[in-house]
Design a protein around this motif. Structure first.
Motif, PDB file in Angstrom:
ATOM      1  N   PRO A 163       0.807  -1.222   0.000  1.00 20.42           N
ATOM      2  CA  PRO A 163       0.000   0.000   0.000  1.00 20.42           C
ATOM      3  C   PRO A 163       0.836   1.266   0.000  1.00 20.42           C
ATOM      4  CG  PRO A 163      -0.091  -1.093   2.142  1.00 20.42           C
ATOM      5  CD  PRO A 163       0.623  -2.013   1.222  1.00 20.42           C
ATOM      6  N   SER A 164       0.254   2.328  -0.505  1.00 15.87           N
ATOM      7  CA  SER A 164       0.889   3.648  -0.471  1.00 15.87           C
ATOM      8  C   SER A 164       1.151   4.006   0.986  1.00 15.87           C
ATOM      9  CB  SER A 164      -0.057   4.664  -1.111  1.00 15.87           C
ATOM     10  OG  SER A 164       0.488   5.943  -1.052  1.00 15.87           O
ATOM     11  N   GLY A 165       2.392   4.397   1.292  1.00 16.88           N
ATOM     12  CA  GLY A 165       2.745   4.747   2.666  1.00 16.88           C
ATOM     13  C   GLY A 165       3.471   3.641   3.413  1.00 16.88           C
ATOM     14  N   ALA A 166       3.600   2.457   2.779  1.00 16.60           N
ATOM     15  CA  ALA A 166       4.275   1.334   3.450  1.00 16.60           C
ATOM     16  C   ALA A 166       5.791   1.499   3.450  1.00 16.60           C
ATOM     17  CB  ALA A 166       3.893   0.013   2.782  1.00 16.60           C
ATOM     18  N   GLY A 167       6.316   2.382   2.584  1.00 16.95           N
ATOM     19  CA  GLY A 167       7.754   2.637   2.575  1.00 16.95           C
ATOM     20  C   GLY A 167       8.540   1.783   1.608  1.00 16.95           C
ATOM     21  N   LYS A 168       7.903   1.369   0.517  1.00 14.13           N
ATOM     22  CA  LYS A 168       8.561   0.470  -0.448  1.00 14.13           C
ATOM     23  C   LYS A 168       9.846   1.072  -1.009  1.00 14.13           C
ATOM     24  CE  LYS A 168       4.798   0.417  -3.013  1.00 14.13           C
ATOM     25  NZ  LYS A 168       3.872   1.199  -2.161  1.00 14.13           N
TER      26      LYS A 168
ATOM     27  N   VAL B 205       5.181  -5.494   0.760  1.00 10.31           N
ATOM     28  CA  VAL B 205       5.622  -4.692   1.905  1.00 10.31           C
ATOM     29  C   VAL B 205       4.408  -4.110   2.616  1.00 10.31           C
ATOM     30  CG1 VAL B 205       6.991  -2.694   2.643  1.00 10.31           C
ATOM     31  CG2 VAL B 205       7.780  -4.117   0.736  1.00 10.31           C
ATOM     32  N   ILE B 206       4.370  -4.288   3.937  1.00  9.93           N
ATOM     33  CA  ILE B 206       3.264  -3.757   4.736  1.00  9.93           C
ATOM     34  C   ILE B 206       3.803  -3.050   5.975  1.00  9.93           C
ATOM     35  CG2 ILE B 206       1.614  -5.503   3.962  1.00  9.93           C
ATOM     36  CD1 ILE B 206       2.063  -6.977   6.632  1.00  9.93           C
ATOM     37  N   THR B 207       2.942  -2.302   6.630  1.00 11.92           N
ATOM     38  CA  THR B 207       3.262  -1.708   7.931  1.00 11.92           C
ATOM     39  C   THR B 207       2.788  -2.684   9.013  1.00 11.92           C
ATOM     40  OG1 THR B 207       1.154  -0.535   7.802  1.00 11.92           O
ATOM     41  CG2 THR B 207       3.118   0.693   7.158  1.00 11.92           C
ATOM     42  N   PRO B 208       3.225  -2.501  10.270  1.00 13.13           N
ATOM     43  CA  PRO B 208       2.814  -3.435  11.330  1.00 13.13           C
ATOM     44  C   PRO B 208       1.298  -3.509  11.542  1.00 13.13           C
ATOM     45  CG  PRO B 208       4.652  -2.079  12.073  1.00 13.13           C
ATOM     46  CD  PRO B 208       4.207  -1.520  10.760  1.00 13.13           C
ATOM     47  N   SER B 209       0.582  -2.441  11.172  1.00 18.75           N
ATOM     48  CA  SER B 209      -0.880  -2.422  11.308  1.00 18.75           C
ATOM     49  C   SER B 209      -1.446  -1.366  10.374  1.00 18.75           C
ATOM     50  CB  SER B 209      -1.287  -2.092  12.753  1.00 18.75           C
ATOM     51  OG  SER B 209      -0.902  -0.752  13.050  1.00 18.75           O
ATOM     52  N   LEU B 210      -2.740  -1.452  10.119  1.00 20.54           N
ATOM     53  CA  LEU B 210      -3.386  -0.423   9.293  1.00 20.54           C
ATOM     54  C   LEU B 210      -3.435   0.911  10.042  1.00 20.54           C
ATOM     55  CD1 LEU B 210      -6.272  -2.400   7.535  1.00 20.54           C
ATOM     56  CD2 LEU B 210      -4.264  -1.374   6.460  1.00 20.54           C
ATOM     57  N   GLU B 211      -3.467   0.844  11.373  1.00 22.21           N
ATOM     58  CA  GLU B 211      -3.451   2.075  12.164  1.00 22.21           C
ATOM     59  C   GLU B 211      -2.112   2.800  11.978  1.00 22.21           C
ATOM     60  OE1 GLU B 211      -5.089   4.942  13.579  1.00 22.21           O
ATOM     61  OE2 GLU B 211      -6.356   3.179  13.376  1.00 22.21           O
ATOM     62  N   GLU B 212      -1.027   2.023  11.912  1.00 17.86           N
ATOM     63  CA  GLU B 212       0.290   2.616  11.656  1.00 17.86           C
ATOM     64  C   GLU B 212       0.360   3.192  10.238  1.00 17.86           C
ATOM     65  OE1 GLU B 212       4.345   3.748  11.662  1.00 17.86           O
ATOM     66  OE2 GLU B 212       2.814   3.589  13.212  1.00 17.86           O
ATOM     67  N   LEU B 213      -0.274   2.485   9.293  1.00 20.68           N
ATOM     68  CA  LEU B 213      -0.322   3.004   7.920  1.00 20.68           C
ATOM     69  C   LEU B 213      -1.060   4.335   7.894  1.00 20.68           C
ATOM     70  CD1 LEU B 213       0.297   2.598   4.918  1.00 20.68           C
ATOM     71  CD2 LEU B 213      -1.863   1.351   4.717  1.00 20.68           C
TER      72      LEU B 213
ATOM     73  N   VAL C  62       7.524  -6.795   6.789  1.00 22.95           N
ATOM     74  CA  VAL C  62       6.783  -5.872   7.654  1.00 22.95           C
ATOM     75  C   VAL C  62       7.723  -4.715   7.969  1.00 22.95           C
ATOM     76  CG1 VAL C  62       5.547  -5.595   9.834  1.00 22.95           C
ATOM     77  CG2 VAL C  62       5.463  -7.794   8.634  1.00 22.95           C
ATOM     78  N   ASN C  63       7.409  -3.548   7.424  1.00 18.49           N
ATOM     79  CA  ASN C  63       8.291  -2.384   7.580  1.00 18.49           C
ATOM     80  C   ASN C  63       7.955  -1.637   8.859  1.00 18.49           C
ATOM     81  OD1 ASN C  63      10.042  -0.277   7.237  1.00 18.49           O
ATOM     82  ND2 ASN C  63       8.851   0.736   5.642  1.00 18.49           N
ATOM     83  N   ASP C  64       8.521  -2.131   9.971  1.00 16.42           N
ATOM     84  CA  ASP C  64       8.379  -1.453  11.252  1.00 16.42           C
ATOM     85  C   ASP C  64       9.542  -0.473  11.409  1.00 16.42           C
ATOM     86  OD1 ASP C  64       7.574  -0.683  13.732  1.00 16.42           O
ATOM     87  OD2 ASP C  64       8.060  -2.564  14.741  1.00 16.42           O
ATOM     88  N   LYS C  65      10.770  -0.988  11.200  1.00 18.92           N
ATOM     89  CA  LYS C  65      11.980  -0.155  11.201  1.00 18.92           C
ATOM     90  C   LYS C  65      12.656  -0.318   9.840  1.00 18.92           C
ATOM     91  CE  LYS C  65      12.989  -0.171  16.141  1.00 18.92           C
ATOM     92  NZ  LYS C  65      11.802  -0.883  16.618  1.00 18.92           N
ATOM     93  N   VAL C  66      12.975   0.792   9.196  1.00 21.29           N
ATOM     94  CA  VAL C  66      13.511   0.774   7.829  1.00 21.29           C
ATOM     95  C   VAL C  66      14.781  -0.077   7.744  1.00 21.29           C
ATOM     96  CG1 VAL C  66      14.543   2.180   6.004  1.00 21.29           C
ATOM     97  CG2 VAL C  66      12.487   2.965   7.141  1.00 21.29           C
ATOM     98  N   GLU C  67      15.678   0.060   8.721  1.00 25.99           N
ATOM     99  CA  GLU C  67      16.954  -0.674   8.678  1.00 25.99           C
ATOM    100  C   GLU C  67      16.706  -2.182   8.691  1.00 25.99           C
ATOM    101  OE1 GLU C  67      16.238   1.739  10.817  1.00 25.99           O
ATOM    102  OE2 GLU C  67      17.538   3.353  10.065  1.00 25.99           O
ATOM    103  N   VAL C  68      15.776  -2.618   9.526  1.00 27.62           N
ATOM    104  CA  VAL C  68      15.464  -4.059   9.631  1.00 27.62           C
ATOM    105  C   VAL C  68      14.800  -4.547   8.346  1.00 27.62           C
ATOM    106  CG1 VAL C  68      14.119  -5.794  10.893  1.00 27.62           C
ATOM    107  CG2 VAL C  68      15.264  -3.943  12.143  1.00 27.62           C
ATOM    108  N   ALA C  69      13.858  -3.752   7.819  1.00 22.33           N
ATOM    109  CA  ALA C  69      13.156  -4.131   6.585  1.00 22.33           C
ATOM    110  C   ALA C  69      14.133  -4.215   5.412  1.00 22.33           C
ATOM    111  CB  ALA C  69      12.034  -3.133   6.288  1.00 22.33           C
TER     112      ALA C  69
END
Length: 199
Positions: free
Chosen positions: A13-18, A122-130, A167-174
């Motif tokens: 999704p848009s905003g996931a940080g791909k 690629v996703i965020t940890p939750s839709l609320e975070e997105l 799951v893009n929680d932290k960019v470095e880890v992702a």
């Protein structure tokens, strides 16, 4: 022996940080690149043909569709966008891995034409975070953000053909996970069996 590049499809999704993840993962590497899309829309101020997009007219784009010169294409707001097959194939043949940042329908088209493509969602940890990231970005109205969240739910339901989820929680880890996926793919038997055959 030169190794052929890999085609890597990145969706989410848009905003996931791909893009952020990919740019961090390929920083300083000349064996990986983003694909340059082709579009029928006019260049915006500052855009350069061949850098942001390959700019062509609608008639030429329709000819490219008819001649199967695109790995995928779609129409948004009256303009065509697509991935030129030749650009990708030339890069892969030169040993350069190519990233395609495309939505789920486009990824399905690519998967049908090039089933060997590595597909990563690629996703965020939750839709609320997105939602939080989209609000922080400040480029969309509240209505547009709700629309993006609805589309994210639809994409989640359609994403069952991808090979990996990050799951893009932290960019470095992702970014490290993305690098690990690419390393594992390069070490697959099918990727290295020529070493055995040439022993």
């Amino acid at each position: 022996m030169q190794t052929k590049g890999r085609l890597i499809v990145i969706s989410g999704p848009s905003g996931a940080g791909k893009s952020t993840i990919v740019f961090k993962a390929i920083e300083g590497r000349d064996d990986m690149c983003f694909s340059t899309s082709v579009t029928s829309r006019s260049p915006r101020p500052g855009e350069v043909d061949g850098r942001e997009y390959f700019f062509i007219d609608r008639e030429r784009f329709q000819q490219m569709i008819a001649d199967d010169e695109l790995l995928e294409h779609a129409e948004y707001v009256g303009n065509y966008y697509g991935t030129p097959r030749k650009f990708v194939e030339d890069k892969l043949a030169a040993g350069v891995s190519v990233f395609l940042d495309i939505e789920v329908q486009g990824a399905r088209q690519v998967s049908e034409k090039m089933p060997e493509a590595i597909k990563i969602f690629v996703i965020t940890p939750s839709l609320e975070e997105l939602r939080r990231r989209l609000v922080k970005r400040g480029t969309d109205s509240p209505e547009a953000i709700e629309g993006r969240l609805r589309r994210a739910r639809e994409e989640y339901a359609e994403a069952d053909f991808y090979d990996y989820i990050i799951v893009n929680d932290k960019v470095e880890v992702a970014a490290a996970e993305l690098q690990a996926i690419l390393t594992a793919e390069n070490c697959k038997y099918s990727s290295r069996k020529h070493w055995l055959e040439n022993a």
